[in-house]
Design an enzyme around this catalytic site. Structure first.
Site, mmCIF file in Angstrom:
data_model
loop_
_atom_site.group_PDB
_atom_site.id
_atom_site.type_symbol
_atom_site.label_atom_id
_atom_site.label_comp_id
_atom_site.label_asym_id
_atom_site.label_seq_id
_atom_site.Cartn_x
_atom_site.Cartn_y
_atom_site.Cartn_z
ATOM 1 C CE LYS A 127 -4.217 -0.797 -0.633
ATOM 2 N NZ LYS A 127 -5.028 -1.741 0.076
ATOM 3 C CE LYS A 209 -5.830 -14.432 -6.908
ATOM 4 N NZ LYS A 209 -5.950 -14.544 -5.462
ATOM 5 C CE LYS A 212 -13.827 -8.054 -5.579
ATOM 6 N NZ LYS A 212 -14.049 -7.721 -4.207
#
Ligand code: TRP
Length: 351
Positions: A127, A209, A212
């Site tokens: 992050k 994978k 989103k």
């Protein structure tokens, strides 16, 4: 007497069942990877365990999302989980911010969490790299809040993916430190899945994978309309076909077979498996176009009822709110019992 007996019996079985808990981040729309990686397992667990599932909206605040979008996402995630088979009568399905007890436990656990260990976590470092302009204290203590989520119900089984192992290890560390300092209070939580059945679903281009945030055309969302599902499946990557009989399947082809295995009948899968295995250079029996057409139809049959049920629920906000309030009531009963013990242990009760 008889009635009391039944109630006591019910309470006892609820208590004897092991406690399962997982949190769902309300970011974006849920997709097929979420369904087969997580939700399908939750649905199976709801009969076997005493389950708590919640939407982690406090965790979302670490990235300062838009307020209205966040609220919509929370309700959509609840609706989509119910549409996938989660039964709010069987589990406690709630929104994190409806259970203030979690925040108080978070406060106590923060006193046992050290800056050095928090700074070392992979998710925090990621992050910091991704949003260097917003490295807030909430982000640093994300694993502490997650530990509070779990420990507030004394959950021992936490169905999560590999990427959450480190957060779980930290939850165990905080629990152990608490127990050591204040006396045995929390059982230690561990990641839990029906391991053998955790299927890996890749994007329709066979790259990584299904997710989103990546290319939306290679991810099948539970909210996709029929036509869009067909379009995405028909665009899935294939090639000219196998060059020798019984070839090893390239990832993107294997992924189509995996998807077919999940949504099509066994006969259909077998037909295309046989076609694949009998194909060779100059004698290509398998027709990927036909295979994708079949997969597209079966996928529509699979997603359509989920999409419609989720949409109906989202249009019935009163019912949705009733469900999450009921979930919060159940969660708060369990949470306040833990917190009473915790407050005593920490010396916050003067009576
Ligand atoms: N960190 C989890 C994720 O990124 C979400 C989460 C929050 C969670 N609190 C939790 C998962 C407690 C399991 C238990 O998906």
């Amino acid at each position: 007497m008889a009635k009391n007996g039944i109630v006591i019996h019910y309470l006892r079985t609820a208590m004897e069942k092991e406690i399962v808990l997982s949190g769902i981040r309300p970011t974006g729309f849920l997709h097929l990877g979420n369904y087969f990686g997580a939700m399908r397992n939750y649905v199976r667990m709801q009969d076997e365990f005493n389950c708590y599932f919640f939407v982690a909206n406090w965790h979302s605040l670490t990235t300062h999302p838009d307020t209205k979008t966040l609220q919509e996402s929370v309700l959509r995630v609840v609706a989509e989980n119910i549409a996938c088979g989660l039964d709010p009568e069987k589990v406690s399905l709630y929104v994190q911010s409806d259970v203030p007890e979690i925040a108080e436990l978070y406060l106590y656990l923060n006193m046992l969490a050290y800056k050095g260990e928090l700074e070392k976590t992979t998710t925090f470092k990621d992050k910091v790299r991704m949003q260097p302009e917003n490295v807030n204290a909430g982000l640093l203590t994300y694993p502490v809040l997650q530990a509070a989520d779990i420990l507030i119900h004394r959950a021992v089984k936490v169905p999560v993916g590999k990427d959450q192992e480190q957060n779980l290890e930290m939850a165990r560390n905080f629990a152990e430190r608490f127990n050591h300092r204040y006396g045995e209070t929390f059982p230690l939580p561990y990641a839990f899945n029906y391991n053998s059945e955790l299927v890996k679903i890749m994007g329709l281009d066979g790259n990584g994978k299904m997710s989103k945030s990546e290319n939306q055309m290679t991810t099948l969302f539970l909210a996709d309309e029929d036509e869009l599902i067909r379009k995405k499946v028909m665009k899935a990557k294939t090639d000219q076909g196998p060059l020798t009989p019984n070839s090893v399947k390239p990832d993107y082809i294997q992924n189509l077979f995996t998807l077919m295995g999940l949504v099509s009948s066994a006969d259909t899968v077998k037909k295309f498996e046989d076609d694949f295995n009998n194909s060779s250079d100059g004698n290509c029996i398998i027709r990927y176009g036909d295979m994708k057409k079949q997969l597209a139809e079966d996928m529509v049959q699979f997603i359509n009822p989920i999409r419609n049920k989720a949409a109906d629920l989202q249009n019935n906000k009163d019912l949705l709110l009733k469900i999450i309030h009921q979930g919060a009531d159940k969660a708060r009963t369990s949470a306040s019992a833990t917190l009473t013990t915790v407050r005593k242990a920490v010396g916050m009760e003067y009576l």
